[in-house]
Design a protein around this motif. Structure first.
Motif, short mmCIF file in Angstrom:
data_model
loop_
_atom_site.label_atom_id
_atom_site.label_comp_id
_atom_site.label_asym_id
_atom_site.label_seq_id
_atom_site.Cartn_x
_atom_site.Cartn_y
_atom_site.Cartn_z
N GLN A 42 0.83 -1.22 0.00
CA GLN A 42 0.00 0.00 0.00
C GLN A 42 0.86 1.25 0.00
O GLN A 42 0.53 2.25 -0.65
N MET A 43 2.01 1.19 0.74
CA MET A 43 2.85 2.38 0.83
C MET A 43 3.45 2.74 -0.53
O MET A 43 3.80 3.89 -0.79
N LYS A 44 3.56 1.68 -1.39
CA LYS A 44 4.12 1.95 -2.72
C LYS A 44 3.22 2.90 -3.54
O LYS A 44 3.68 3.55 -4.46
N THR A 45 1.92 2.95 -3.16
CA THR A 45 1.00 3.80 -3.94
C THR A 45 1.08 5.27 -3.51
O THR A 45 0.46 6.14 -4.14
N LEU A 46 1.85 5.53 -2.42
CA LEU A 46 1.92 6.91 -1.92
C LEU A 46 2.39 7.91 -2.97
O LEU A 46 1.91 9.06 -3.01
#
Ligand code: DAH
Length: 358
Positions: A42-46
């Motif tokens: 999910q953090m990759k979508t930041l």
């Protein structure tokens, strides 16, 4: 974004709470915080968020990470102590149970005596050598300087096998041929003992057609009769467990030694019994002597440079004396009552320090 994080939070925390074992919890940890775990993914979508939202979302993810890590830690501690409790309950031993019975097997007194001999001479630096039970005439007699007409060579005393390749094999009549085999294959210094089976055409209360002997041989440039005497006195005292046991060397004759000596120990025969160590009588227990130069030369050892000494004794005989066994034939009867009486516990291994007998 905030609702997605909330959803993930609820999801992960309920997975942590539902993990039923440390192994299941570890799977949850990897699927949440691992490199390919849900939070990491999910953090990759930041990067796709506008900068002002990105910051707030980044902080929220970091907070979620910490929260999940703390929940994992707490659950882990709880599970581990429950698992320990379960193991302790399962592995409890009942110390009030009766002891397991001792194994019923016994070591034959002959084998016990064999082990004692090996322990005593082993402590003195002797190593074990072996040779075949079926010997040839040359190793058993000729190389030991035993002349053609010697009684030991006669048909009535020795088990001969059928002639083969011009040789007449014999069941070895003593362990002495291993002296020859060792001197032919090893260079001095030599210090061996040879426990093993021997065969003679004899059968009565003190003789059996198959019996056991132990041979000893020491060869080097400077060993002498003093070493022979010191070693054998020490052996007799250690074996019978009597520190001041009288030991006597009596002039004798063996073809393979010069001079030769028979070794006697002090005993008493008063009242019809036999007590070793006490009294004014003597009992012969072994033969010994300085190795005859002819024997050294047969083995290709220079008798002007090397000398040595040897000894030989019957294992049955010394076992009978030490353990009070009156008839040698009973050793081979395989009578369990006899073995229970005279036998030894198999794990009660003798040693010079631990003692040699019960
Ligand atoms: N080989 C002899 C026998 O069987 C015993 C013996 C005597 C062995 C003197 C020796 C020795 O090595 O030196 O009667």
């Amino acid at each position: 974004m905030a609702t997605a994080i909330d959803q993930l939070r609820v999801d992960l925390l309920s997975q942590v709470a539902a993990a039923a074992s440390s192994a299941a919890l570890e799977e949850v940890r990897v699927s949440a915080l691992g490199r390919k775990g849900a939070i990491t993914e999910q953090m990759k979508t930041l990067g796709q968020l506008p900068p002002d939202e990105r910051r707030a979302a980044g902080q929220a993810f970091n907070a979620l990470k910490d929260e999940v890590a703390a929940a994992l830690e707490a659950r882990k501690a709880g599970l581990e102590s429950a698992e320990l409790e379960a193991r302790l309950a399962q592995e409890r031993i009942d110390v009030t149970l009766p002891a397991r019975p001792q194994p019923d097997g016994r070591l034959h007194p002959l084998m016990q005596t064999w082990d004692e001999l090996v322990a005593i001479f082993g402590e003195m630096g002797f190593v074990i050598a072996e040779g075949p039970d079926i010997e040839d005439d040359w190793h058993n007699f000729t190389a030991l300087n035993i002349p053609e007409e010697h009684p030991a060579r006669q048909e009535m005393d020795t088990f001969y096998l059928q002639e083969h390749d011009g040789h007449r094999p014999v069941l070895r009549t003593h362990t002495s041929p291993v002296q020859i085999r060792t001197m032919l294959t090893q260079k001095p210094p030599i210090r061996i003992i040879v426990p093993g089976r021997t065969f003679r055409s004899d059968h009565d209360a003190t003789h059996s057609p198959m019996f056991h002997q132990v041979e000893g041989l020491v060869i080097d440039e400077s060993t002498h009769m003093g070493h022979l005497k010191g070693t054998l006195i020490e052996f007799c005292r250690a074996f019978f467990g009597i520190d001041d046991l009288p030991v006597r060397f009596r002039n004798s004759h063996f073809p393979f030694t010069e001079p030769s000596a028979e070794v006697d120990i002090g005993c008493s025969r008063k009242g019809g019994g036999l007590t070793i160590g006490a009294g004014d009588d003597w009992l012969e227990i072994l033969g010994s002597g300085m190795v005859h130069p002819k024997v050294l030369e047969y083995c290709g050892i220079d008798s002007t440079k090397y000398q040595g000494w040897a000894f030989g004794m019957g294992i049955e005989r010394i076992a009978m004396l030490k353990y009070g066994i009156p008839d040698l034939r009973t050793m081979y009867d395989s009578d369990l009552r006899w073995l229970r009486h005279y036998g030894f516990m198999p794990l009660d291994v003798p040693s010079m320090l631990g003692g040699l007998a019960r």
